[in-house]
Design an enzyme around this catalytic site. Structure first.
Site, PDB file in Angstrom:
ATOM      1  N   HIS A 163      13.171   1.037 -18.097  1.00 15.37           N
ATOM      2  CA  HIS A 163      12.502   1.333 -16.823  1.00 15.37           C
ATOM      3  C   HIS A 163      13.465   2.019 -15.872  1.00 15.37           C
ATOM      4  O   HIS A 163      14.692   1.907 -16.017  1.00 15.37           O
ATOM      5  CB  HIS A 163      12.005   0.039 -16.149  1.00 15.37           C
TER       6      HIS A 163
ATOM      7  N   GLY B  20      -0.899  -7.023  -9.946  1.00 16.84           N
ATOM      8  CA  GLY B  20      -0.054  -6.272 -10.865  1.00 16.84           C
ATOM      9  C   GLY B  20       1.410  -6.581 -10.692  1.00 16.84           C
ATOM     10  O   GLY B  20       2.231  -6.191 -11.524  1.00 16.84           O
TER      11      GLY B  20
ATOM     12  N   ALA C 168       0.804  -1.245   0.000  1.00 17.17           N
ATOM     13  CA  ALA C 168       0.000   0.000   0.000  1.00 17.17           C
ATOM     14  C   ALA C 168       0.828   1.283   0.000  1.00 17.17           C
ATOM     15  O   ALA C 168       0.334   2.313  -0.435  1.00 17.17           O
ATOM     16  CB  ALA C 168      -0.942   0.004   1.201  1.00 17.17           C
TER      17      ALA C 168
ATOM     18  N   LYS D 270      13.838  -0.806 -10.545  1.00 13.99           N
ATOM     19  CA  LYS D 270      13.069  -2.012 -10.908  1.00 13.99           C
ATOM     20  C   LYS D 270      13.919  -3.247 -10.634  1.00 13.99           C
ATOM     21  O   LYS D 270      15.091  -3.290 -11.009  1.00 13.99           O
ATOM     22  CB  LYS D 270      12.650  -1.938 -12.388  1.00 13.99           C
TER      23      LYS D 270
ATOM     24  N   THR E  69       5.930  -6.791 -18.932  1.00 11.55           N
ATOM     25  CA  THR E  69       5.265  -6.279 -20.144  1.00 11.55           C
ATOM     26  C   THR E  69       6.021  -6.694 -21.398  1.00 11.55           C
ATOM     27  O   THR E  69       5.416  -7.082 -22.401  1.00 11.55           O
ATOM     28  CB  THR E  69       5.180  -4.739 -20.071  1.00 11.55           C
TER      29      THR E  69
ATOM     30  N   GLY F  75       3.918   1.462  -1.465  1.00 11.53           N
ATOM     31  CA  GLY F  75       4.885   1.417  -2.565  1.00 11.53           C
ATOM     32  C   GLY F  75       4.531   2.436  -3.640  1.00 11.53           C
ATOM     33  O   GLY F  75       3.503   3.120  -3.543  1.00 11.53           O
ATOM     34  N   ARG F  76       5.390   2.515  -4.665  1.00 16.26           N
ATOM     35  CA  ARG F  76       5.135   3.473  -5.767  1.00 16.26           C
ATOM     36  C   ARG F  76       3.772   3.226  -6.384  1.00 16.26           C
ATOM     37  O   ARG F  76       2.994   4.157  -6.591  1.00 16.26           O
ATOM     38  CB  ARG F  76       6.233   3.325  -6.843  1.00 16.26           C
ATOM     39  N   MET F  77       3.455   1.962  -6.676  1.00 17.75           N
ATOM     40  CA  MET F  77       2.151   1.662  -7.276  1.00 17.75           C
ATOM     41  C   MET F  77       1.034   1.680  -6.230  1.00 17.75           C
ATOM     42  O   MET F  77      -0.074   2.125  -6.511  1.00 17.75           O
ATOM     43  CB  MET F  77       2.188   0.295  -7.975  1.00 17.75           C
TER      44      MET F  77
ATOM     45  N   ALA G 173      -2.069  -9.256 -14.593  1.00 22.17           N
ATOM     46  CA  ALA G 173      -1.612  -8.550 -15.792  1.00 22.17           C
ATOM     47  C   ALA G 173      -0.268  -7.901 -15.503  1.00 22.17           C
ATOM     48  O   ALA G 173      -0.099  -7.229 -14.485  1.00 22.17           O
ATOM     49  CB  ALA G 173      -2.631  -7.495 -16.215  1.00 22.17           C
TER      50      ALA G 173
HETATM   51  P1  NAD Z   1       7.718  -0.680  -4.779  1.00 20.31           P
HETATM   52  O1  NAD Z   1       8.970  -1.333  -4.284  1.00 20.31           O
HETATM   53  O2  NAD Z   1       7.640   0.810  -4.776  1.00 20.31           O
HETATM   54  O3  NAD Z   1       6.454  -1.214  -3.927  1.00 20.31           O
HETATM   55  C1  NAD Z   1       6.324  -2.529  -3.464  1.00 20.31           C
HETATM   56  C2  NAD Z   1       5.750  -2.434  -2.072  1.00 20.31           C
HETATM   57  O4  NAD Z   1       5.491  -3.761  -1.590  1.00 20.31           O
HETATM   58  C3  NAD Z   1       6.724  -1.776  -1.094  1.00 20.31           C
HETATM   59  O5  NAD Z   1       6.088  -0.689  -0.426  1.00 20.31           O
HETATM   60  C4  NAD Z   1       7.060  -2.908  -0.125  1.00 20.31           C
HETATM   61  O6  NAD Z   1       7.316  -2.444   1.210  1.00 20.31           O
HETATM   62  C5  NAD Z   1       5.801  -3.741  -0.218  1.00 20.31           C
HETATM   63  N1  NAD Z   1       5.982  -5.084   0.363  1.00 20.31           N
HETATM   64  C6  NAD Z   1       7.121  -5.824   0.439  1.00 20.31           C
HETATM   65  N2  NAD Z   1       6.897  -6.960   1.136  1.00 20.31           N
HETATM   66  C7  NAD Z   1       5.593  -6.938   1.498  1.00 20.31           C
HETATM   67  C8  NAD Z   1       4.775  -7.817   2.264  1.00 20.31           C
HETATM   68  N3  NAD Z   1       5.238  -8.976   2.784  1.00 20.31           N
HETATM   69  N4  NAD Z   1       3.469  -7.500   2.455  1.00 20.31           N
HETATM   70  C9  NAD Z   1       2.973  -6.338   1.941  1.00 20.31           C
HETATM   71  N5  NAD Z   1       3.721  -5.437   1.234  1.00 20.31           N
HETATM   72  C10 NAD Z   1       5.012  -5.751   1.016  1.00 20.31           C
HETATM   73  O7  NAD Z   1       7.461  -1.252  -6.223  1.00 20.31           O
HETATM   74  P2  NAD Z   1       6.445  -0.709  -7.347  1.00 20.31           P
HETATM   75  O8  NAD Z   1       7.167   0.127  -8.304  1.00 20.31           O
HETATM   76  O9  NAD Z   1       5.204  -0.200  -6.687  1.00 20.31           O
HETATM   77  O10 NAD Z   1       6.121  -2.085  -8.097  1.00 20.31           O
HETATM   78  C11 NAD Z   1       5.520  -3.183  -7.421  1.00 20.31           C
HETATM   79  C12 NAD Z   1       5.291  -4.302  -8.414  1.00 20.31           C
HETATM   80  O11 NAD Z   1       4.338  -3.877  -9.386  1.00 20.31           O
HETATM   81  C13 NAD Z   1       6.544  -4.699  -9.211  1.00 20.31           C
HETATM   82  O12 NAD Z   1       6.522  -6.095  -9.404  1.00 20.31           O
HETATM   83  C14 NAD Z   1       6.372  -3.969 -10.529  1.00 20.31           C
HETATM   84  O13 NAD Z   1       7.058  -4.594 -11.603  1.00 20.31           O
HETATM   85  C15 NAD Z   1       4.883  -4.074 -10.690  1.00 20.31           C
HETATM   86  N6  NAD Z   1       4.264  -3.093 -11.589  1.00 20.31           N
HETATM   87  C16 NAD Z   1       3.244  -3.556 -12.348  1.00 20.31           C
HETATM   88  C17 NAD Z   1       2.541  -2.710 -13.160  1.00 20.31           C
HETATM   89  C18 NAD Z   1       1.359  -3.247 -13.918  1.00 20.31           C
HETATM   90  O14 NAD Z   1       0.667  -2.478 -14.623  1.00 20.31           O
HETATM   91  N7  NAD Z   1       1.071  -4.551 -13.793  1.00 20.31           N
HETATM   92  C19 NAD Z   1       2.886  -1.347 -13.233  1.00 20.31           C
HETATM   93  C20 NAD Z   1       3.943  -0.880 -12.444  1.00 20.31           C
HETATM   94  C21 NAD Z   1       4.611  -1.773 -11.607  1.00 20.31           C
END
Ligand code: NAD
Length: 264
Positions: free
Chosen positions: A151, A94, A12, A155, A162, A14-16, A118
């Site tokens: 990216h 995601g 929650a 990452k 993708t 994280g970046r996404m 996805a």
């Molecule tokens: P991020 O590192 O900013 O966020 C991930 C979050 O998950 C972090 O806040 C981390 O603390 C948390 N986390 C780690 N262990 C955890 C646990 N046990 N329980 C709950 N949370 C936990 O990364 P991001 O840039 O947000 O990307 C996250 C994922 O989403 C990556 O795999 C990325 O490739 C993917 N992504 C997918 C899409 C899509 O459209 N499908 C788009 C962007 C990113």
């Protein structure tokens, strides 16, 4: 907000995760019900929305929610999906970078609960997958397919999910499997390019949220299809759209092209 369905967001902060929480807030049919982070996250216990405190246990979080959305690590996402299957709560995934074994477990769990998985929730990228399949079919094997992805430097997996999905779309268009034709790295005495190869090259750096180019290289001409993300908000909006679509569906593993009606 009465009548709104409750969403548990895993990863929650994280970046996404941040963008997903914002997209949930913008969607009148949904409300944030729970926010889950890593057990060592410094923000645990903080209120992230009215009445919602950041927790680290996915089971109790799902108990009060109608749907889960995970953009986190593969391990945390599997934890969500196991709990979702036990609780009968649908989930949108995601996260990328799953191993073969993790991917197989997702397929098994999706027999018990509906899941949208996805590698990219952007509507335009899913249209790109559709165009890639069509172009590969129309151009045939005389055109060499190469994919380049870029990216941000933080990452952790490569190539991007993708890029792999784009490669799979090219292979599908040719009636083949990506695993039989993928070349993910080239170095040294590679020899000539194998016929039918699908090359995927990875670039990393800066804060770029994601760019993908697909090149069909022919004799004396080339076709390029490209998508560039300027922000992450559209991934989050796509995930929220998938969450709404998923409510009430039968258990199965769905993808974003199905959510958008681009294939059945
Ligand atoms: P991020 O590192 O900013 O966020 C991930 C979050 O998950 C972090 O806040 C981390 O603390 C948390 N986390 C780690 N262990 C955890 C646990 N046990 N329980 C709950 N949370 C936990 O990364 P991001 O840039 O947000 O990307 C996250 C994922 O989403 C990556 O795999 C990325 O490739 C993917 N992504 C997918 C899409 C899509 O459209 N499908 C788009 C962007 C990113």
């Amino acid at each position: 907000m009465s009548g709104a369905r409750r969403v548990a967001v895993v990863g929650a902060l994280g970046r996404m995760g941040e963008r997903v929480r914002a997209a949930v807030e913008e969607e009148p049919g949904l409300v944030l019900g729970a926010a889950v982070e890593a057990p060592d996250h410094p923000g645990l216990g903080n209120e992230v929305a009215p009445g919602v405190r950041l927790g680290s246990e996915v089971g109790p979080a799902l108990a009060s929610c109608d749907v889960g959305i995970a953009f986190a690590t593969p391990a945390a996402t599997l934890e969500l999906l196991r709990a979702a299957a036990d609780a009968g709560v649908p989930a949108v995934v995601g996260t990328t970078g799953f191993s073969e074994a993790e991917r197989s477990e997702i397929e098994v769990l999706a027999k018990r609960v509906p899941v949208v998985l996805a590698a990219n929730f952007s509507v335009a990228v899913n249209v790109l997958f559709h165009l890639a399949r069509l172009a590969a079919d129309l151009l045939g094997p005389a055109y060499d397919a190469e994919i380049v992805e870029l990216h941000h430097g933080a990452k952790v997996d490569a190539p991007s999910g993708t890029a792999l999905r784009l490669g799979a779309a090219v292979a599908e268009g040719r009636g083949e499997r990506l695993a039989d034709h993928a070349i993910l790295a080239r170095e040294g005495e590679t020899g000539p390019r194998p016929a039918g190869a699908i090359g995927i090259q990875t670039l990393r750096g800066g804060d770029n949220p994601g760019e993908h180019s697909l090149l069909f290289l022919g004799a004396g001409e080339r076709l390029e299809l490209a998508h560039r993300s300027a922000t992450r908000a559209h991934f989050a909006r796509g995930a929220v759209r998938a969450a709404l679509w998923l409510l009430g569906r039968p258990p199965a593993l769905y993808d974003m092209e199905q959510v958008l009606g681009l294939r059945s």
